[in-house]
Design a protein around this motif. Structure first.
Motif, PDB file in Angstrom:
ATOM      1  N   ARG A 259       0.790  -1.233   0.000  1.00  0.00           N
ATOM      2  CA  ARG A 259       0.000   0.000   0.000  1.00  0.00           C
ATOM      3  C   ARG A 259       0.824   1.286   0.000  1.00  0.00           C
ATOM      4  NH1 ARG A 259      -4.646  -1.318   4.498  1.00  0.00           N
ATOM      5  NH2 ARG A 259      -5.439  -3.219   3.564  1.00  0.00           N
ATOM      6  N   CYS A 262       0.036   3.787  -2.697  1.00  0.00           N
ATOM      7  CA  CYS A 262      -1.338   4.280  -2.541  1.00  0.00           C
ATOM      8  C   CYS A 262      -1.382   5.320  -1.423  1.00  0.00           C
ATOM      9  CB  CYS A 262      -2.247   3.101  -2.219  1.00  0.00           C
ATOM     10  SG  CYS A 262      -3.849   3.592  -1.570  1.00  0.00           S
ATOM     11  N   SER A 284      -7.096   5.898  -4.367  1.00  0.00           N
ATOM     12  CA  SER A 284      -6.776   4.629  -3.698  1.00  0.00           C
ATOM     13  C   SER A 284      -7.079   3.427  -4.604  1.00  0.00           C
ATOM     14  CB  SER A 284      -7.541   4.508  -2.377  1.00  0.00           C
ATOM     15  OG  SER A 284      -8.927   4.581  -2.634  1.00  0.00           O
ATOM     16  N   LYS A 295      -9.443   0.591   3.271  1.00  0.00           N
ATOM     17  CA  LYS A 295      -8.027   0.597   2.899  1.00  0.00           C
ATOM     18  C   LYS A 295      -7.257   1.713   3.630  1.00  0.00           C
ATOM     19  CE  LYS A 295      -5.053  -0.008  -1.066  1.00  0.00           C
ATOM     20  NZ  LYS A 295      -4.967  -0.074  -2.528  1.00  0.00           N
TER      21      LYS A 295
END
Lengths: 316, 254
Positions: A259, A262, A284, A295
């Motif tokens: 992640r 992101c 995202s 998330k």
């Protein structure tokens, strides 16, 4: 795009042992669209070093934040001379109040002024260091002090004609200002990066606690991070060690690796301006608001990202 | 819980590593051991040992102060190379001091130049190792004026003396070192002593004051090592002027 600043001054072990005050001082001033942070390291050999550093940092930060546009437009080198002139005038008044000579208020001075439009200005007199952490993990030096010979001699704002180092930029940048007391630790680039990451990712109070725990060094140690918030977040999310990031966000390292880009996009955007849910869904790369919130939950839980009134923000 | 424990970082380890980060204060003693000093050699030995003992009591000094002792008469010898106080073997130092033969003439020029070479080597070594250091303090303690065995000896020593005057002046002008000259007794050549002091003022004390002298030397090193704070050149000069003042106060007390 907003600029930010975070700072911490920690009393040195030698000062604690000798019952002396912390001779470092840091002051932040905000005026309109501009924010300035000034760090002064009072000369330990002077009787009123702490008062001198406090007065110098306060007047320098106030002056730079209020007169940023004029200072920025001055020809190279003149902004520094102007700031020094104003600081010396303030020191002369303070010396009168304290019934001492101006030289007893001697200190070094580092100032960073940053405007929300991305312009920045740094002024540096005496020792200490102004650095710029980069996204690739390196730290580039904006200005430092070259000791010609011995380490305990430096120029002060009260010296006859101190060398003034000035730097201007119209790029969105973030700076780290640190006094020479931090050198035993922050000459190590890994620790320097860590402190920078903590300054950006932690709330200021927690950052100060961390500095107090880390800087068990002889001299007073002051660190201030200032500049463009989105540039700072971008740098931190690119350069921070995965383990550190995973512990700070409270998620597994594997998740950080997946992640990281992101989170970098999301935080950089939220630091620039409040983002709507639809923008966040896009950034995202999710399909629904529910999945987006899920998330981004670690960022929201650790307080890095705030979601209120339908907008995502990152504020410092 | 601490943030660093949370991050899996051991702050104690960082601080231990940090303890080895130090800035060194180099201190050098150049001691005259010509024949005329023999009468107070015992005092000299005990005073030097006391100085080391006193400074060693401070843990910070053990790590941050490097001491070098050079002795001279017709020739010179380094009896203690630049060594951290904590690493000084006092017994060995005492043995070396007691084994000294107090004889010969006073060839100050060659000793001073050799001392500067020693300081330069120390500087170079520190730079090589990336270690930081402060302005070195040097104390020259002598009781006599130069006397020579031959004219060639005379010429050579005169040349070295001239070189040392110039080096001391340069050192003072470039603020690369503090050089204190202390003449003991009344057999000294005031002209040479004044030239050796460069821009500074030479100190003179009575030979009965050896202990007092070394106490002041020790206090000066202690004060300089304790005050490794940021300062400018002017203050640093004042700091060493205080040493001179201290000595003159002792004289007045006498």
């Amino acid at each position: 795009m907003p600029c930010f600043s975070v700072s911490s001054a920690t009393k040195g072990q030698n000062h604690i042992r000798r019952g002396k005050p912390c001779d470092d001082a840091v002051f932040t001033a905000v005026s309109g669209e501009c924010r300035a942070v000034a760090v002064a390291d009072g000369a330990g050999s002077r009787t009123h070093a702490a008062q001198g550093a406090a007065a110098a940092s306060k007047i320098a930060a106030l002056f730079v934040s209020q007169e940023f546009d004029d200072l920025y437009s001055l020809p190279a080198g003149e902004a520094g001379s102007m700031v020094l002139y104003i600081v010396r005038k303030a020191l002369a008044d303070r010396a009168e109040e304290l019934c001492c000579s101006v030289r007893e208020l001697g200190s070094t001075l580092m100032v960073c002024g940053a405007h929300n439009d991305g312009r920045s200005l740094t002024i540096h007199i005496g020792d200490g260091c102004i650095e710029r952490p980069e996204g690739n993990g390196s730290v580039s030096v904006v200005s430092d002090y070259e000791h010609e010979e011995a380490e305990n001699i430096t120029e002060l704002i009260t010296s006859a004609s101190p060398k003034i180092k000035e730097h201007k930029s119209c790029r969105r940048l973030v700076y780290m200002l640190r006094t020479d007391g931090t050198e035993p630790l922050l000459s190590d680039p890994c620790l320097c990066r860590l402190i920078f990451s903590l300054a950006v990712l932690l709330p200021e109070a927690k950052f100060r606690e961390a500095c107090a725990e880390l800087f068990i060094v002889p001299d007073d140690s002051t660190v201030a991070v200032a500049g463009d918030l989105s540039a700072a977040v971008d740098t931190v999310m690119s350069a921070t060690d995965t383990t550190v990031l995973s512990r700070l966000l409270g998620i597994p390292e594997k998740t950080v690796r997946c992640r990281r880009s992101c989170y970098r996009r999301v935080l950089t955007a939220a630091a620039s301006s409040p983002c709507t849910m639809s923008k966040m869904i896009r950034l995202s790369r999710q399909h629904t608001a529910y999945r987006t919130i899920k998330k981004l939950r670690p960022l929201i839980d650790c307080g890095l990202l705030q979601y209120r009134n339908g907008f995502f923000r990152m504020e410092k | 819980m601490s943030i660093f424990t949370d991050l899996g970082i051991n702050v104690d380890n960082i601080n231990k590593r940090n303890a080895s980060y130090d800035r060194i204060l180099p201190a050098m003693l150049i001691i005259d051991i010509s024949g005329s000093v023999e009468k107070y050699s015992h005092k000299m030995i005990t005073s030097i040992l006391d100085l080391v003992k006193k400074l060693k009591k401070n843990d910070t000094h053990n790590n941050n102060v490097m001491l070098c002792i050079m002795v001279f008469n017709s020739s010179y010898k380094t009896i203690l190379e630049f060594t951290r106080l904590g690493d000084i073997d006092e017994k060995l130092l005492e043995k070396n001091l007691k084994e000294l033969h107090y004889h010969g003439r006073t060839h100050t020029g060659s000793a001073v130049m050799a001392a500067f070479d020693e300081i330069d080597s120390m500087r170079a070594a520190m730079r090589r190792e990336g270690r930081k250091f402060y302005v070195p303090i040097t104390f020259l303690v002598t009781d006599g004026n130069p006397n020579y065995t031959s004219s060639s000896d005379h010429q050579h020593e005169e040349k070295l003396l001239q070189e040392s005057y110039e080096t001391i002046l340069k050192l003072q002008e470039t603020k690369k070192g503090f050089f204190n000259v202390i003449s003991v007794g009344d057999n000294v050549d005031p002209e040479i002593i004044a030239k050796l002091a460069g821009k500074g003022t030479p100190l003179s004390i009575d030979q009965t004051d050896i202990e007092t002298l070394f106490e002041a030397v020790s206090d000066t090193i202690d004060s300089a090592a304790n005050n490794m704070d940021t300062m400018d050149e002017e203050t640093l000069n004042e700091k060493y002027d205080a040493f001179r003042q201290k000595i003159s106060n002792y004289e007045e007390d006498e």
